[in-house]
Design an enzyme around this catalytic site. Structure first.
Site, PDB file in Angstrom:
ATOM      1  N   GLU A  14       0.803  -1.221   0.000  1.00  0.00           N
ATOM      2  CA  GLU A  14       0.000   0.000   0.000  1.00  0.00           C
ATOM      3  C   GLU A  14       0.838   1.273   0.000  1.00  0.00           C
ATOM      4  O   GLU A  14       0.520   2.231  -0.696  1.00  0.00           O
ATOM      5  CB  GLU A  14      -0.938   0.048   1.226  1.00  0.00           C
ATOM      6  N   ASP A 101      -2.290  -5.309   3.281  1.00  0.00           N
ATOM      7  CA  ASP A 101      -2.550  -5.714   4.664  1.00  0.00           C
ATOM      8  C   ASP A 101      -3.454  -6.947   4.721  1.00  0.00           C
ATOM      9  O   ASP A 101      -4.227  -7.214   3.800  1.00  0.00           O
ATOM     10  CB  ASP A 101      -3.201  -4.559   5.433  1.00  0.00           C
ATOM     11  N   ASP A 103      -6.064  -7.668   6.550  1.00  0.00           N
ATOM     12  CA  ASP A 103      -7.459  -7.557   6.953  1.00  0.00           C
ATOM     13  C   ASP A 103      -8.351  -7.455   5.716  1.00  0.00           C
ATOM     14  O   ASP A 103      -7.904  -7.599   4.587  1.00  0.00           O
ATOM     15  CB  ASP A 103      -7.666  -6.362   7.887  1.00  0.00           C
ATOM     16  N   TYR A 331       0.995  -5.957  12.957  1.00  0.00           N
ATOM     17  CA  TYR A 331      -0.119  -5.230  12.345  1.00  0.00           C
ATOM     18  C   TYR A 331      -1.026  -4.635  13.414  1.00  0.00           C
ATOM     19  O   TYR A 331      -1.372  -5.290  14.400  1.00  0.00           O
ATOM     20  CB  TYR A 331      -0.908  -6.171  11.442  1.00  0.00           C
ATOM     21  N   ARG A 333      -4.176  -3.242  13.194  1.00  0.00           N
ATOM     22  CA  ARG A 333      -5.652  -3.315  13.126  1.00  0.00           C
ATOM     23  C   ARG A 333      -6.053  -4.749  13.404  1.00  0.00           C
ATOM     24  O   ARG A 333      -6.069  -5.597  12.523  1.00  0.00           O
ATOM     25  CB  ARG A 333      -6.156  -2.842  11.760  1.00  0.00           C
TER      26      ARG A 333
END
Length: 973
Positions: A14, A101, A103, A331, A333
């Site tokens: 990202e 990521d 998620d 990570y 989140r």
């Protein structure tokens, strides 16, 4: 794959920071490039709708609701250049790895990249929860396919939020104000804040008293010889405390069975107990044990960063993102409290090194989370790697902000694998019989920690202002039953019940998590959205709802209660989790929500019975009374008039509705600029207070604007009466005889004042807005008055401050002994005052006027002192003077905390540039022991702290820029 068979590979992440870190771990043969986040989304406005779709009836939604809720995705304008670059790179490699990521958002970004780039080479999905060399190499060696269930869950959430925002927001435009927005989660979060403010507005304080005894032990051995005990019962009946009073009446709850002591009763009892013998009647000792806290998940990290570091949710997540992308933490989140076996082993090794083998429990600790269907990531937030770096190891590599957050995460992780804190707690009851034969029971509690265990590494903070720190000890003398005691002092203590505390970002995130609303990736954006939309503002750490928020929440509660129901919003989250788990189909879920068609077990039954969202927002639109929605009733005044807040075009304003007449019946006659019942708001609100022709059955002076910055719960009957005395927010007293400018009487947050042109002057304490004359106003506007000049030519002025009258020469001040002296003090008198020595030192030595107890925000003790310019509250670091109308006796803990928070928010006075040594001293006392062992905060440099400060300031400035006018009119999710 063997090295000799390795082909050129493109790895897409990202962010550039993440790309730079990963590139260093992969080496030659790999090209690592960033997508800069999401590359596609639903069109934000008509200009983004692709050609050929303009005439589609669903184009404004970006979702074809009649054909399986197919989404119309467009490449974001600011991503087009990067997409072109990525397409070029894809053509030059033999394989593509999508390393976004792990998620749902990351999975969706990976899918959108495939859909946009359309690579003709094999595509692999690589996932990892930390950016370290072993983790990246393992992810490359063990790729997987894109998880379409996760993608479907994210897409369903995006479409659900688009449908909610784009269908409900237009209702707010027509009935409240144009440009407003509604959202599935943001509206519920706003409701939580509004409900707390309603409780504060309805709150009525109560006064209650008890007696504090300072008791002495004769022939005491080691330990304290005196201790404090509080009166808890009288003649067998419990003494009333704050929890025994009704919050809306201030009266003792029915059936409470308590004795309510007033000041006279408490002082009288203390006098009757003076000189009487005290005897220990009961001693209970129990073992104390406290288990460590679980490692951080997203919500608890945001809460603790707010409490300990004063970081907002957005600030916390931005900083954590940088730490993650640079390879310092896992990570960020996640709603999982699990630690991997390698992380547990790393923590246990480091505990033994820093705190000794005794601090390592025999068996590793494993935690179970409370969040249902936790699957955002599969490990808690912790330091990255198989061997944790101490704060001292990374101090020179991080900015001041990053260092503080890393240390917080490191300490919490280490503490989670340490031994329990153990000790003992003691509860003592003591009795004395007064001279009148009354049996008075006192209680005292103590706590001794024999082994602090994990508390040596970490102590969690609390939102409860009365909560005691876990590592705090209260030592009592060794006491036995029937032991005699002597009362050294008996003091009556007064207390006032306090309204419920306002939410902070930390406590609001906690409330959302407990209700099951939102997910780790959304908390920070929710906090920011409700502030950006003007629904909530912050005073210090406290979140205060606007009256606009009251109107919006009121409309949704009355006409769309299910859409703003806590259980409904939480159930939506659970259904999205089930889609992510492959148990539900996204199209069935969306169909049930939008059209009301449902199959058993899918969708919300109440929404389905109502015909779905589309039908709900169109069929009953005509039933919504815009005038009623924009009216928030406050109270009925002494003359029987209903006082309401109207949300108007020019902001909120107050209105008094006569007890009889057409306006008394719920506003049957609408003013000219608001809608009649059942009509459209159009431009709801008041014309400027000085306007004429209001036409609502009341005189223009029955309206008054609400000063900016005044919180809803501060509109007390007394404050409202003061505002109306000014007449419509400002009353014209006349014109200045020299300039011709109008002289206006206004009411601000700190009281009434007169204004003309560029000059303002507060009313004197002896003056009333109701009786103020033009002549008195002109006299006030002469202040500050030039008294004359001293022999050196320096001007001497007489002025009225917020805290009293004074004379001034340069930076030298002296108080005047009366307000009339402002206009009569002569030059000789002023010179004599200025020549006299200051009395500040003698006043500073005086005892405090009142002790308030710990500050809910900082836990520092707050006291009220008498200063040079009047009473002020202080926590030892910041001072805040009492405002007009406030007295030391009536000031509440909540008010004092908010006043100090405002001072704290302004920051300390400028100081010299921090040195390394000064920066190190900022480490908390609880943290210092381990920091020394780890070589922590020593290495943090002033240069990095300055850079972090500049970055924060730059981002804050950017955030304040207004959105484009075109975008402001679009509904948002």
């Amino acid at each position: 794959m063997p090295s000799n068979a390795r082909s050129n590979r493109l790895v897409i992440v990202e962010s550039p920071a993440k790309a730079k870190t990963i590139s260093g771990y992969l080496g030659p043969g790999y090209v690592v490039e960033a997508s800069f986040g999401h590359v596609r989304d639903l069109p934000r406005n008509a200009a983004e709708v692709p050609s050929g779709y303009e005439d589609k009836p669903w184009a404004r939604l970006g979702v074809d609701v009649d054909n399986g809720f197919a989404a119309l995705y467009v490449v974001s304008p600011d991503r087009r250049k990067q997409i072109t670059k990525l397409r070029s790179l894809v053509k030059e490699v033999d394989e593509v790895f999508l390393a976004t990521d792990e998620d749902r958002e990351g999975e969706a970004i990976a899918w959108h990249l495939v859909e946009t780039l359309k690579p003709k080479v094999p595509v692999r999905r690589m996932v990892f929860h930390e950016i370290t060399r072993p983790a990246i190499q393992a992810a490359v060696a063990n790729p997987r396919e894109i998880d379409r269930d996760l993608v479907d869950a994210q897409e369903a959430r995006r479409i659900l939020d688009r449908l909610y925002g784009y269908e409900v927001s237009p209702v707010l435009w027509r009935k409240v104000r144009s440009g407003l927005s509604a959202g599935r989660v943001q509206s519920v979060a706003t409701r939580i804040v509004v409900e707390r403010e309603r409780q504060r507005m309805a709150f009525r304080t109560a006064e209650y008293w008890d007696v504090l005894a300072t008791l002495a032990v004769q022939n005491a051995g080691e330990g304290p010889r005196t201790f404090g005990a509080t009166l808890v019962a009288l003649n067998g009946d419990r003494i009333a405390t704050g929890k025994d009073f009704e919050p809306t009446t201030g009266r003792v709850r029915p059936g409470a069975g308590v004795t309510h002591l007033d000041e006279a009763g408490a002082r009288g009892l203390a006098a009757r107990l003076d000189g009487r013998p005290f005897t220990v009647t009961r001693v209970e000792e129990k073992p104390y044990r406290r288990r460590p806290y679980a490692p951080f998940i997203t919500s608890t990290l945001q809460q603790e960063a707010s409490r300990k570091l004063r970081m907002s949710s957005q600030q916390t997540m931005r900083t954590a993102q940088r730490l993650y992308e640079s390879g310092y933490i896992t990570y960020m989140r996640t709603d999982s409290v699990n630690l991997s076996e390698t992380a547990i082993a790393a923590a246990r090794r480091q505990i033994a090194e820093l705190y000794g083998d005794r601090s390592v429990p025999p068996e590793p600790r494993r935690y179970t989370g409370k969040v249902k269907n936790a699957q955002e990531a599969h490990e808690a937030i912790r330091p990255a790697g198989d061997n944790f770096r101490t704060p001292g190891d990374v101090a020179n590599e991080l900015s001041a902000e990053e260092f503080k957050l890393y240390e917080l995460i490191w300490r919490r992780t280490i503490a989670s694998q340490m031994t329990d804190a153990v000790g003992s707690s003691v509860s003592v009851r003591i009795r004395a019989v007064s001279g009148a034969g009354e049996e008075a029971d006192f209680a005292a509690t103590g706590k001794t920690i024999t082994d602090p265990g994990f508390l040596r590494a970490y102590v969690e903070s609390s939102d409860d202002e009365n909560a005691e720190a876990e590592d705090a000890e209260r030592r009592l003398p060794a006491l036995t039953k029937d032991q005699p005691l002597t009362a050294q002092e008996l003091a009556a203590q007064g207390h006032h019940t306090q309204p419920p505390s306002r939410y902070t970002e930390a406590s609001l995130v906690k409330a959302l998590e407990e209700l099951g609303i939102g997910r780790p990736s959304t908390y920070a954006s929710i906090m920011q959205t409700i502030q950006d939309r003007g629904y909530v503002s912050k005073r210090g750490q406290a979140m205060i709802p606007s009256f606009l928020a009251f109107a919006v929440v009121g409309l949704l509660e009355r006409h769309y209660p299910r859409l703003i129901d806590y259980n409904f919003t939480a159930s939506m989250e659970n259904e999205l989790d089930e889609i992510a788990g492959g148990d539900h189909a996204a199209v069935d879920f969306l169909t049930s929500f939008y059209f009301g068609q449902s199959r058993p077990g899918v969708g919300d039954a109440e929404i389905a019975k109502s015909g779905g969202l589309k039908k709900m927002v169109t069929e009953n639109l005509s039933e919504i009374d815009a005038r009623s929605v924009n009216s928030i009733p406050l109270f009925t005044d002494d003359e029987g008039r209903q006082v309401v807040v109207r949300v108007g075009r020019y902001g909120p304003y107050l209105q008094r509705i006569p007890a009889t007449g057409p306006a008394a019946a719920g506003g049957a006659t609408a003013p000219a600029d608001t809608a009649a019942p059942g009509g459209e708001a159009g431009e709801p609100g008041a014309t400027p207070p000085s306007g004429e022709g209001e036409g609502d059955g009341g005189a223009a002076e029955d309206r008054v604007t609400i000063p900016e910055g005044l919180a809803p719960d501060e509109l007390t009957p007394e404050k409202v009466a003061e505002l109306f005395l000014g007449g419509g927010g400002e009353r014209k007293l006349g014109e200045h005889p020299e300039t011709g400018e109008p002289i206006l009487l206004k009411s601000g947050r700190f009281g009434p004042y007169v204004s003309t042109g560029e000059r303002n002057a507060s009313l004197l304490r002896t003056q009333s807005p109701e009786t103020l004359t033009l002549a008195e106003a002109l006299r006030l506007l002469t202040l500050p008055r030039l008294v004359g000049k001293d022999p050196d030519g320096n001007e001497i002025l007489a002025a009225n401050g917020r805290y009293g009258p004074y004379v001034k020469r340069g930076d030298d001040f002296r108080s005047l002994d009366g307000e009339e002296k402002l206009f009569t003090v002569s030059l000789d008198e002023a010179l004599a005052l200025l020549a006299a020595p200051k009395t500040r030192q003698r006043r500073a030595a005086a005892p405090p006027l009142r002790e308030l107890g710990p500050d809910p925000a900082t836990e520092k003790p707050m006291v009220i002192k008498d200063g040079r310019f009047g009473p002020y509250v202080t926590d030892g670091e910041f001072n805040a003077s009492l405002r007009r109308g406030q007295t030391p006796e009536a000031l509440t803990v909540e008010q004092a905390s908010e006043m100090l928070a405002e001072k704290r928010a302004k920051g300390p006075a400028p100081r010299k540039k921090a040195t390394k040594k000064a920066a190190a001293k900022k480490t908390t006392a609880a943290a210092s022991t381990a920091a020394k062992s780890a070589g922590a905060a020593k290495k943090t440099t002033a240069k990095k702290a300055t850079a972090a400060k500049k970055t924060t300031a730059k981002k804050a400035t950017t955030a304040k820029k207004a959105a484009p006018k075109k975008a402001a009119a679009r509904p948002t999710e």
